[in-house]
Design a protein around this motif. Structure first.
Motif, PDB file in Angstrom:
ATOM      1  N   GLU A  79       0.906  -0.966  -0.002  1.00 18.02           N
ATOM      2  CA  GLU A  79      -0.235   0.010   0.021  1.00 18.02           C
ATOM      3  C   GLU A  79       0.673   1.257   0.138  1.00 18.02           C
ATOM      4  N   VAL A  80       0.201   2.329  -0.451  1.00 17.88           N
ATOM      5  CA  VAL A  80       0.822   3.566  -0.686  1.00 17.88           C
ATOM      6  C   VAL A  80      -0.216   4.700   0.210  1.00 17.88           C
ATOM      7  N   HIS A  81       0.912   5.087   0.491  1.00 14.61           N
ATOM      8  CA  HIS A  81       0.456   6.279   2.049  1.00 14.61           C
ATOM      9  C   HIS A  81       0.474   7.316   2.413  1.00 14.61           C
ATOM     10  N   HIS A  82      -1.420   8.137   2.711  1.00 15.19           N
ATOM     11  CA  HIS A  82      -1.583   9.234   2.448  1.00 15.19           C
ATOM     12  C   HIS A  82      -0.865  10.226   4.067  1.00 15.19           C
ATOM     13  N   ILE A  83      -0.008  10.511   4.301  1.00 16.19           N
ATOM     14  CA  ILE A  83       0.442  11.030   5.554  1.00 16.19           C
ATOM     15  C   ILE A  83      -1.215  11.751   6.072  1.00 16.19           C
ATOM     16  N   LEU A  84      -0.867  12.911   5.497  1.00 23.24           N
ATOM     17  CA  LEU A  84      -2.268  14.051   5.755  1.00 23.24           C
ATOM     18  C   LEU A  84      -3.540  13.804   3.997  1.00 23.24           C
ATOM     19  N   PRO A  85      -4.072  12.721   4.715  1.00 17.08           N
ATOM     20  CA  PRO A  85      -5.535  12.125   3.674  1.00 17.08           C
ATOM     21  C   PRO A  85      -5.895  12.565   2.964  1.00 17.08           C
ATOM     22  N   VAL A  86      -6.170  12.836   1.507  1.00 21.29           N
ATOM     23  CA  VAL A  86      -6.653  13.910   0.323  1.00 21.29           C
ATOM     24  C   VAL A  86      -7.625  13.675   0.848  1.00 21.29           C
ATOM     25  N   LYS A  88      -8.698  15.460   3.380  1.00 26.28           N
ATOM     26  CA  LYS A  88      -8.998  16.454   4.786  1.00 26.28           C
ATOM     27  C   LYS A  88      -7.485  17.181   4.466  1.00 26.28           C
ATOM     28  N   GLY A  89      -7.532  16.952   2.713  1.00 25.02           N
ATOM     29  CA  GLY A  89      -6.411  18.429   1.794  1.00 25.02           C
ATOM     30  C   GLY A  89      -5.305  18.379   1.678  1.00 25.02           C
ATOM     31  N   GLY A  90      -4.262  16.918   2.145  1.00 25.22           N
ATOM     32  CA  GLY A  90      -3.498  16.124   1.427  1.00 25.22           C
ATOM     33  C   GLY A  90      -2.746  16.181  -0.040  1.00 25.22           C
ATOM     34  N   THR A  91      -1.826  16.216   0.147  1.00 23.73           N
ATOM     35  CA  THR A  91      -1.819  15.729  -1.866  1.00 23.73           C
ATOM     36  C   THR A  91      -1.081  14.415  -2.047  1.00 23.73           C
ATOM     37  N   HIS A  92      -0.849  13.975  -4.245  1.00 23.85           N
ATOM     38  CA  HIS A  92       0.183  13.240  -4.134  1.00 23.85           C
ATOM     39  C   HIS A  92       1.198  13.211  -4.080  1.00 23.85           C
ATOM     40  N   GLU A  93       1.797  14.982  -3.512  1.00 18.29           N
ATOM     41  CA  GLU A  93       3.866  15.326  -3.357  1.00 18.29           C
ATOM     42  C   GLU A  93       4.023  14.076  -2.604  1.00 18.29           C
TER      43      GLU A  93
END
Length: 115
Positions: A79-86, A88-93
């Protein structure tokens, strides 16, 4: 070479035989129902083809689970996890991504209480 035998359609009460899970008559209806109840309407905007490419590149660069590796275990990435969820305003950076095995990914979301 012989083909697999056809099986009954999985739609309740349908007697038709088909090659896949649903017959032609119920395939689009089942997909529509799945999308309506299982997926948010804007999921394809957030996780489309571009996300798959980003994810595949990130996994190629980070083939081992980052949390397991820090603890001395070598576990392949699932899996690839978003530290700050998309959501909640996270990006794919890249700075917002983390390569994880399924176990670590589940633990993170369990601790966050969102799954």
């Amino acid at each position: 070479m012989p083909k697999k035998p056809k099986r009954p359609c999985s739609y309740p009460g349908c007697p038709n035989l088909c090659d896949g899970q649903y017959c032609e008559e119920h395939r689009t209806q089942a997909r529509r129902q799945y999308d309506k109840y299982e997926r948010s309407p804007n999921v394809n905007k957030k996780y489309g083809r571009a996300w798959k490419r980003i994810r595949d590149r990130y996994v190629a660069e980070h083939p081992l689970c980052e949390r397991c590796k820090a603890e001395g275990r070598l576990t392949p990435v699932e899996e690839v996890h978003h530290i700050l969820p998309v959501s909640k305003g996270g990006t794919h950076e890249r700075s917002n991504l983390m390569a994880l095995c399924r176990s670590c990914h589940t633990k993170i979301h369990h601790d966050l209480g969102d799954r």
